[in-house]
Design an enzyme around this catalytic site. Sequence first.
Site, PDB file in Angstrom:
ATOM      1  N   ASP A  40     -47.098  46.046 -41.219  1.00 54.30           N
ATOM      2  CA  ASP A  40     -47.363  47.258 -40.440  1.00 54.30           C
ATOM      3  C   ASP A  40     -46.873  46.995 -39.021  1.00 54.30           C
ATOM      4  OD1 ASP A  40     -48.369  49.380 -39.005  1.00 54.30           O
ATOM      5  OD2 ASP A  40     -50.453  49.101 -39.609  1.00 54.30           O
TER       6      ASP A  40
ATOM      7  N   GLU B 186     -45.698  48.965 -35.652  1.00 59.50           N
ATOM      8  CA  GLU B 186     -45.740  50.281 -35.026  1.00 59.50           C
ATOM      9  C   GLU B 186     -46.205  50.147 -33.588  1.00 59.50           C
ATOM     10  OE1 GLU B 186     -49.293  52.701 -36.004  1.00 59.50           O
ATOM     11  OE2 GLU B 186     -49.578  51.304 -37.702  1.00 59.50           O
TER      12      GLU B 186
ATOM     13  N   ASP C 280     -54.368  54.350 -47.882  1.00 63.48           N
ATOM     14  CA  ASP C 280     -54.490  53.058 -47.219  1.00 63.48           C
ATOM     15  C   ASP C 280     -55.770  53.054 -46.406  1.00 63.48           C
ATOM     16  OD1 ASP C 280     -53.521  53.746 -44.183  1.00 63.48           O
ATOM     17  OD2 ASP C 280     -52.234  54.778 -45.619  1.00 63.48           O
TER      18      ASP C 280
END
Length: 283
Positions: free
Chosen positions: A172, A174, A83
């Site tokens: 994503d 986090e 990624d």
Amino acid sequence: MPVHRPGPIRPRRLFLVALLLTAFSLLHPAAASAAEVPEVPETPETTATPARGSAHMGMGVVAHDGQDGLPAGTRASQAEGVDVASYQGNVSWPTLWNSGVRWAYTKASEGTYYRNPYFSQQYTGSYDVGMIRGAYHFATPDTSSGATQADYFVDSGGGWYGDGRTLPGTLDIEWNPYGDACFGKSQSAMVTWIRDFLNQYKARTGRHAVIYTATNWWTQCTGNYGGFSANPLWIARYASTAGTLPAGWSTYTMWQYTSSGPTVGDHDRFNGALDRVQALAGG
């Protein structure tokens, strides 16, 4: 009883004291300097905060979970991926292909204020060398709603195409690199925000978005909510195994296992060989 009162300090004594202090400073200049300029300890206010838009997958994983060892003996049965984000700039996709990488995700957007300026080179470049590719969105739940960010992501290149080589988009979610770890939200409010993003993404694309997260963050910020198992899990853990998964998932779909791989980008493994990556892309 008579009280003794000290008399005035005589000029001669003052002269001797000054003389002794001068001699000490000449013999020990470092001590004198330290006495004059005390050291100021670092505080959160003096620690630099990264610029908005610079966040990327795994930015907080090393800081919060550490990095301990690499997996071994599974690469033949687990397709290798990477990624990337803007900090990698123009990526040499032929080099990655020759190293064995067969799938890739590129950061497309963040919040509703940032689009990756290298997105075209990274997203299209991986496709052009033969990889199966996808896009991801770095969530900032403190800046706008989940549905709003899902729309921004799709409009920034994070959609899905039924060409057999495009993976569903990834959320994503986090640690917040810009402030409070959970973006100032309660656990229930965070679950609601994630649900709104996932529902809107599915309404726009017809696909369940992948969820990228770390178990420690998920436990802290969602209360280890277990209701999103319909969405593929991309677990972040920089160790020799993927470890304990968040509630609701019995297995992971992808695993980001290191931020310091042998080639550019964070390195990942798919839970299956290349045919399983193709199956996810095909829907």
